[in-house]
Write an enzyme that holds these catalytic residues in place. Structure first.
Site, PDB file in Angstrom:
ATOM      1  N   LYS A  66      45.144  15.668 -11.306  1.00  0.00           N
ATOM      2  CA  LYS A  66      45.435  14.404 -12.003  1.00  0.00           C
ATOM      3  C   LYS A  66      44.889  14.360 -13.443  1.00  0.00           C
ATOM      4  CE  LYS A  66      45.733  11.702  -7.766  1.00  0.00           C
ATOM      5  NZ  LYS A  66      45.361  10.456  -7.096  1.00  0.00           N
ATOM      6  N   ASP A 102      48.286   4.928  -8.862  1.00  0.00           N
ATOM      7  CA  ASP A 102      47.139   4.737  -7.953  1.00  0.00           C
ATOM      8  C   ASP A 102      46.705   3.270  -7.874  1.00  0.00           C
ATOM      9  OD1 ASP A 102      46.681   7.313  -6.995  1.00  0.00           O
ATOM     10  OD2 ASP A 102      45.521   7.882  -8.760  1.00  0.00           O
ATOM     11  N   GLY A 129      37.745  10.373  -7.756  1.00  0.00           N
ATOM     12  CA  GLY A 129      39.007  10.044  -8.411  1.00  0.00           C
ATOM     13  C   GLY A 129      39.644   8.770  -7.874  1.00  0.00           C
TER      14      GLY A 129
HETATM   15  P1  NAP Z   1      36.616  12.912  -4.797  1.00  0.00           P
HETATM   16  O1  NAP Z   1      37.044  12.700  -6.205  1.00  0.00           O
HETATM   17  O2  NAP Z   1      36.238  14.285  -4.361  1.00  0.00           O
HETATM   18  O3  NAP Z   1      35.367  11.903  -4.506  1.00  0.00           O
HETATM   19  C1  NAP Z   1      34.648  11.964  -3.291  1.00  0.00           C
HETATM   20  C2  NAP Z   1      33.556  10.891  -3.268  1.00  0.00           C
HETATM   21  O4  NAP Z   1      32.906  10.995  -2.004  1.00  0.00           O
HETATM   22  C3  NAP Z   1      32.498  11.060  -4.334  1.00  0.00           C
HETATM   23  O5  NAP Z   1      32.049   9.793  -4.724  1.00  0.00           O
HETATM   24  C4  NAP Z   1      31.385  11.818  -3.594  1.00  0.00           C
HETATM   25  O6  NAP Z   1      30.074  11.532  -4.066  1.00  0.00           O
HETATM   26  C5  NAP Z   1      31.509  11.241  -2.205  1.00  0.00           C
HETATM   27  N1  NAP Z   1      30.999  12.201  -1.224  1.00  0.00           N
HETATM   28  C6  NAP Z   1      31.558  13.388  -0.889  1.00  0.00           C
HETATM   29  N2  NAP Z   1      30.795  14.018   0.026  1.00  0.00           N
HETATM   30  C7  NAP Z   1      29.726  13.208   0.251  1.00  0.00           C
HETATM   31  C8  NAP Z   1      28.564  13.303   1.095  1.00  0.00           C
HETATM   32  N3  NAP Z   1      28.350  14.375   1.893  1.00  0.00           N
HETATM   33  N4  NAP Z   1      27.688  12.271   1.109  1.00  0.00           N
HETATM   34  C9  NAP Z   1      27.886  11.195   0.322  1.00  0.00           C
HETATM   35  N5  NAP Z   1      28.950  11.060  -0.518  1.00  0.00           N
HETATM   36  C10 NAP Z   1      29.861  12.042  -0.540  1.00  0.00           C
HETATM   37  O7  NAP Z   1      37.751  12.442  -3.781  1.00  0.00           O
HETATM   38  P2  NAP Z   1      38.882  11.300  -4.018  1.00  0.00           P
HETATM   39  O8  NAP Z   1      40.056  11.877  -4.711  1.00  0.00           O
HETATM   40  O9  NAP Z   1      38.234  10.103  -4.602  1.00  0.00           O
HETATM   41  O10 NAP Z   1      39.355  11.027  -2.506  1.00  0.00           O
HETATM   42  C11 NAP Z   1      38.450  10.426  -1.593  1.00  0.00           C
HETATM   43  C12 NAP Z   1      39.128  10.289  -0.222  1.00  0.00           C
HETATM   44  O11 NAP Z   1      40.167   9.333  -0.309  1.00  0.00           O
HETATM   45  C13 NAP Z   1      39.756  11.569   0.303  1.00  0.00           C
HETATM   46  O12 NAP Z   1      39.493  11.665   1.690  1.00  0.00           O
HETATM   47  C14 NAP Z   1      41.252  11.384   0.039  1.00  0.00           C
HETATM   48  O13 NAP Z   1      42.044  12.049   0.973  1.00  0.00           O
HETATM   49  C15 NAP Z   1      41.391   9.866   0.189  1.00  0.00           C
HETATM   50  N6  NAP Z   1      42.488   9.300  -0.632  1.00  0.00           N
HETATM   51  C16 NAP Z   1      43.411   8.479  -0.028  1.00  0.00           C
HETATM   52  C17 NAP Z   1      44.438   7.943  -0.797  1.00  0.00           C
HETATM   53  C18 NAP Z   1      45.482   7.063  -0.163  1.00  0.00           C
HETATM   54  O14 NAP Z   1      46.577   6.922  -0.719  1.00  0.00           O
HETATM   55  N7  NAP Z   1      45.196   6.427   0.943  1.00  0.00           N
HETATM   56  C19 NAP Z   1      44.545   8.216  -2.177  1.00  0.00           C
HETATM   57  C20 NAP Z   1      43.574   9.035  -2.756  1.00  0.00           C
HETATM   58  C21 NAP Z   1      42.541   9.584  -1.965  1.00  0.00           C
HETATM   59  P3  NAP Z   1      29.431  12.329  -5.339  1.00  0.00           P
HETATM   60  O15 NAP Z   1      29.989  11.678  -6.557  1.00  0.00           O
HETATM   61  O16 NAP Z   1      27.965  12.120  -5.172  1.00  0.00           O
HETATM   62  O17 NAP Z   1      29.845  13.770  -5.199  1.00  0.00           O
END
Ligand code: NAP
Length: 270
Positions: A66, A102, A129
């Site tokens: 993205k 988004d 993200g």
């Molecule tokens: P991302 O950019 O990788 O962000 C992940 C977040 O989770 C970060 O804030 C990270 O914290 C935290 N995290 C990861 N592992 C952790 C741990 N062990 N303990 C505590 N915090 C942890 O991912 P994203 O793109 O935002 O996506 C997040 C989730 O949403 C994914 O599962 C994705 O599939 C889902 N999603 C769904 C939709 C939908 O349409 N429904 C759309 C987008 C995403 P840090 O900053 O400390 O690393």
């Protein structure tokens, strides 16, 4: 005009986007064909050359593309500029237009349940993200306050720098008890459990943007406490509807389309 559409990402095999977009094409009688394509970060410039060479109609992009797409397209819509990321690209003649669905997809999912950011006290768990788009949309739509709790506090603080309604803290900080809308974006491996709901009002709405499993431990705990709770399938579906309109220009009854897409996602059939 070319009718080929794609979703790119890495990984991409389990994406629901082909099912959703092909269902819309069939329901609206439009001859588009939508497929998933695994594209690594390194291969993204070559993918863009392929889109231009082949004349594909457009594509969606998910992790990890993205941010990388921003400088690779020819123009950005207002939403892509505001969110600082591109998840939808349409070809207009020789030009590629980068767009972002988004935030609007999330807000439409809220509206489907009778909820809205305007005036709400919002707490977001996670600062990646997806959280970035949700926090910026909450600010754009006039949330009263947005508290972002994240393992890495500095990342939470960077989501909307200088925005007085946005506050950052660690994951161990309490969720403000006056929260109207609690949104989890932390992936399932580390997702919070029901203990985070203690002290919240029963009418606080809980959204978990994950949709596999359909009911995360957080959503099950919210339901057990009588709190309204929804998963992230609606966010995905409303983004797909917005992207399909951006690609094709087709107007449709969005509520009817959303109902058909929920059914398709639940049965796995288009
Ligand atoms: P991302 O950019 O990788 O962000 C992940 C977040 O989770 C970060 O804030 C990270 O914290 C935290 N995290 C990861 N592992 C952790 C741990 N062990 N303990 C505590 N915090 C942890 O991912 P994203 O793109 O935002 O996506 C997040 C989730 O949403 C994914 O599962 C994705 O599939 C889902 N999603 C769904 C939709 C939908 O349409 N429904 C759309 C987008 C995403 P840090 O900053 O400390 O690393």
């Amino acid at each position: 005009m070319d009718k080929r559409l794609f979703v790119i990402g890495d990984p991409i095999a389990h994406s629901l986007s082909p099912l959703l977009h092909n269902t819309m094409a069939r329901l609206l009688g439009l001859p588009y064909a939508y497929a998933a394509r695994r594209v690594t970060v390194e291969a993204l410039p070559a993918w863009i050359r392929e889109v231009r060479r082949e004349g594909y109609a457009g594509f969606n992009a998910t992790m990890p593309h993205k941010l990388h797409l921003m400088p690779l397209v020819d123009d950005l819509t207002e939403q892509a500029r505001y969110f600082g990321a591109v998840n939808t690209v349409r070809r207009d003649g020789a030009r590629l237009i980068g767009h972002n669905t988004d935030g609007d997809g999330f807000a439409r999912m809220l509206a489907e349940h009778g909820w809205a950011f305007a005036g709400a006290r919002v707490t977001v768990l996670g600062a990646g993200g997806a959280a970035g788009a949700i926090v910026r949309k909450a600010v754009q739509d006039g949330a009263a306050s947005v508290t972002v709790l994240n393992r890495t506090v500095s990342k939470a603080a960077q989501l909307c720098p200088g925005e007085p309604t946005v506050h950052a803290a660690g994951l161990d900080a309490p969720v403000p008890p006056d929260t109207d809308l609690l949104i989890n974006t932390i992936p399932i491996q580390a997702a919070p459990d029901g203990s985070i709901l203690e002290g919240l009002r029963r009418d606080c709405a809980v959204v978990d943007i994950l949709y596999a499993p359909p009911k995360t431990p957080l959503l099950l705990a919210a339901e057990a406490r009588g709190m309204p709770a929804v998963n992230g399938l609606g966010m995905l579906i409303h983004q797909a509807i917005l992207a399909f309109r951006f690609f094709t220009g087709a107007e449709a009854d969005d509520a009817a389309l959303a109902r058909a897409l929920y059914r398709a996602a639940e049965t796995g059939a288009d």
